[in-house]
Scaffold this motif. Structure first.
Motif, mmCIF file in Angstrom:
data_model
loop_
_atom_site.group_PDB
_atom_site.id
_atom_site.type_symbol
_atom_site.label_atom_id
_atom_site.label_comp_id
_atom_site.label_asym_id
_atom_site.label_seq_id
_atom_site.Cartn_x
_atom_site.Cartn_y
_atom_site.Cartn_z
ATOM 1 N N CYS A 83 63.835 19.229 65.478
ATOM 2 C CA CYS A 83 63.810 18.351 64.291
ATOM 3 C C CYS A 83 63.854 19.127 62.970
ATOM 4 C CB CYS A 83 62.581 17.447 64.327
ATOM 5 S SG CYS A 83 61.001 18.295 64.052
ATOM 6 N N GLY A 84 63.595 20.425 63.001
ATOM 7 C CA GLY A 84 63.639 21.237 61.793
ATOM 8 C C GLY A 84 62.372 21.197 60.954
ATOM 9 N N ASP A 85 61.375 20.418 61.375
ATOM 10 C CA ASP A 85 60.105 20.377 60.644
ATOM 11 C C ASP A 85 59.266 21.612 60.980
ATOM 12 O OD1 ASP A 85 60.758 17.935 59.547
ATOM 13 O OD2 ASP A 85 59.546 16.759 60.960
ATOM 14 N N ALA A 86 58.293 21.866 60.146
ATOM 15 C CA ALA A 86 57.376 22.986 60.394
ATOM 16 C C ALA A 86 56.509 22.672 61.616
ATOM 17 C CB ALA A 86 56.498 23.219 59.176
ATOM 18 N N ILE A 87 56.322 23.682 62.462
ATOM 19 C CA ILE A 87 55.410 23.556 63.599
ATOM 20 C C ILE A 87 54.010 23.805 63.044
ATOM 21 C CG2 ILE A 87 54.729 24.512 65.833
ATOM 22 C CD1 ILE A 87 57.679 25.441 66.158
ATOM 23 N N PRO A 88 53.065 22.880 63.284
ATOM 24 C CA PRO A 88 51.716 23.057 62.735
ATOM 25 C C PRO A 88 51.094 24.390 63.170
ATOM 26 C CG PRO A 88 51.979 20.842 63.604
ATOM 27 C CD PRO A 88 53.196 21.622 64.023
ATOM 28 N N ARG A 89 50.383 25.000 62.241
ATOM 29 C CA ARG A 89 49.750 26.299 62.496
ATOM 30 C C ARG A 89 48.837 26.251 63.722
ATOM 31 N NH1 ARG A 89 49.221 31.124 60.475
ATOM 32 N NH2 ARG A 89 47.229 32.240 60.424
ATOM 33 N N GLU A 90 48.138 25.138 63.906
ATOM 34 C CA GLU A 90 47.242 24.995 65.059
ATOM 35 C C GLU A 90 48.017 25.145 66.366
ATOM 36 O OE1 GLU A 90 47.433 22.481 62.635
ATOM 37 O OE2 GLU A 90 45.785 23.379 61.494
ATOM 38 N N ARG A 91 49.215 24.574 66.403
ATOM 39 C CA ARG A 91 50.047 24.687 67.612
ATOM 40 C C ARG A 91 50.493 26.133 67.800
ATOM 41 N NH1 ARG A 91 52.780 22.883 71.711
ATOM 42 N NH2 ARG A 91 55.025 23.187 71.973
ATOM 43 N N ALA A 102 54.922 19.574 68.649
ATOM 44 C CA ALA A 102 54.379 18.903 69.834
ATOM 45 C C ALA A 102 55.193 17.657 70.209
ATOM 46 C CB ALA A 102 52.920 18.544 69.608
ATOM 47 N N ALA A 103 55.609 16.871 69.221
ATOM 48 C CA ALA A 103 56.365 15.638 69.507
ATOM 49 C C ALA A 103 57.708 15.957 70.160
ATOM 50 C CB ALA A 103 56.565 14.841 68.223
ATOM 51 N N CYS A 104 58.417 16.941 69.625
ATOM 52 C CA CYS A 104 59.720 17.300 70.195
ATOM 53 C C CYS A 104 59.565 17.962 71.561
ATOM 54 C CB CYS A 104 60.494 18.211 69.239
ATOM 55 S SG CYS A 104 61.077 17.352 67.757
ATOM 56 N N GLN A 105 58.486 18.724 71.760
ATOM 57 C CA GLN A 105 58.240 19.340 73.063
ATOM 58 C C GLN A 105 57.983 18.268 74.109
ATOM 59 O OE1 GLN A 105 58.543 22.598 73.872
ATOM 60 N NE2 GLN A 105 58.245 21.991 76.002
ATOM 61 N N THR A 106 57.203 17.261 73.750
ATOM 62 C CA THR A 106 56.930 16.150 74.665
ATOM 63 C C THR A 106 58.224 15.423 75.014
ATOM 64 O OG1 THR A 106 54.693 15.892 73.809
ATOM 65 C CG2 THR A 106 55.643 13.994 74.953
ATOM 66 N N ALA A 107 59.056 15.179 74.021
ATOM 67 C CA ALA A 107 60.336 14.498 74.258
ATOM 68 C C ALA A 107 61.230 15.338 75.169
ATOM 69 C CB ALA A 107 61.045 14.219 72.930
ATOM 70 N N ALA A 108 61.264 16.652 74.958
ATOM 71 C CA ALA A 108 62.088 17.530 75.795
ATOM 72 C C ALA A 108 61.583 17.535 77.233
ATOM 73 C CB ALA A 108 62.088 18.948 75.225
ATOM 74 N N GLU A 109 60.272 17.565 77.417
ATOM 75 C CA GLU A 109 59.699 17.538 78.765
ATOM 76 C C GLU A 109 59.965 16.205 79.447
ATOM 77 O OE1 GLU A 109 55.595 18.598 78.258
ATOM 78 O OE2 GLU A 109 56.098 20.673 77.737
ATOM 79 N N ASN A 110 59.899 15.109 78.694
ATOM 80 C CA ASN A 110 60.185 13.798 79.269
ATOM 81 C C ASN A 110 61.633 13.702 79.725
ATOM 82 O OD1 ASN A 110 57.583 12.853 79.013
ATOM 83 N ND2 ASN A 110 57.952 11.919 77.017
ATOM 84 N N LYS A 111 62.566 14.295 78.984
ATOM 85 C CA LYS A 111 63.974 14.296 79.389
ATOM 86 C C LYS A 111 64.161 15.030 80.708
ATOM 87 C CE LYS A 111 66.094 14.062 74.822
ATOM 88 N NZ LYS A 111 66.887 14.813 73.831
ATOM 89 N N LEU A 112 63.425 16.105 80.903
ATOM 90 C CA LEU A 112 63.531 16.870 82.148
ATOM 91 C C LEU A 112 62.997 16.108 83.344
ATOM 92 C CD1 LEU A 112 62.453 20.433 80.959
ATOM 93 C CD2 LEU A 112 64.756 19.652 81.559
ATOM 94 N N ARG A 113 62.016 15.239 83.116
ATOM 95 C CA ARG A 113 61.388 14.484 84.210
ATOM 96 C C ARG A 113 62.229 13.307 84.671
ATOM 97 N NH1 ARG A 113 55.891 14.411 81.192
ATOM 98 N NH2 ARG A 113 55.289 16.564 81.491
ATOM 99 N N ARG A 114 63.079 12.804 83.790
ATOM 100 C CA ARG A 114 63.873 11.621 84.142
ATOM 101 C C ARG A 114 64.934 11.989 85.167
ATOM 102 N NH1 ARG A 114 64.728 10.126 78.111
ATOM 103 N NH2 ARG A 114 62.626 9.510 77.598
ATOM 104 N N PRO A 115 65.095 11.128 86.189
ATOM 105 C CA PRO A 115 66.125 11.419 87.206
ATOM 106 C C PRO A 115 67.534 11.205 86.698
ATOM 107 C CG PRO A 115 64.867 9.419 87.783
ATOM 108 C CD PRO A 115 64.303 9.974 86.509
#
Length: 115
Positions: A83-91, A102-115
């Protein structure tokens, strides 16, 4: 601070690769003085496979770290690749080699899980 954390992670990964590689070499040495059964041979092969898998995991982690160091050198570190946004320092403190927020990582992982 994050650069130091990446360096420490890199040293640990390299140490683990060296240690596991040495274990693999030792386990592959023939033990002439021992009587080997098929079960012993199968167990030795299984352990070798596990150690090779550990080496591959460590190599992948090392590559992630080196890529994070390159992003740092290029001024792209801490910017989400999706998305080009800053990754939070905590992450970044929790996962210094993160390439996504975190949001884009979750979306990427969900894409991998879909058959």
């Amino acid at each position: 601070m994050l650069a130091d954390q990446l360096q420490a992670m890199k040293r640990r990964a390299l140490d683990e690769i060296r240690g596991t590689s040495a274990d693999v070499k030792t386990s592959l040495q023939p033990q002439d003085h021992e009587v080997q059964s098929h079960a012993d041979e199968a167990e030795a092969e299984r352990l070798g496979d596990v150690r090779f898998a550990e080496i591959e995991i460590d190599r992948a982690r090392l590559l992630d770290i080196e890529q994070a160091e390159q992003r740092m050198a290029d001024g792209r570190y801490g910017v989400c690749a999706d998305c080009g946004d800053a990754i939070p320092r905590e992450r970044l403190l929790a996962q210094p080699a993160a390439i996504r927020c975190a949001a884009c990582q979750t979306a990427a992982e969900n894409k991998l899980r879909r058959p």
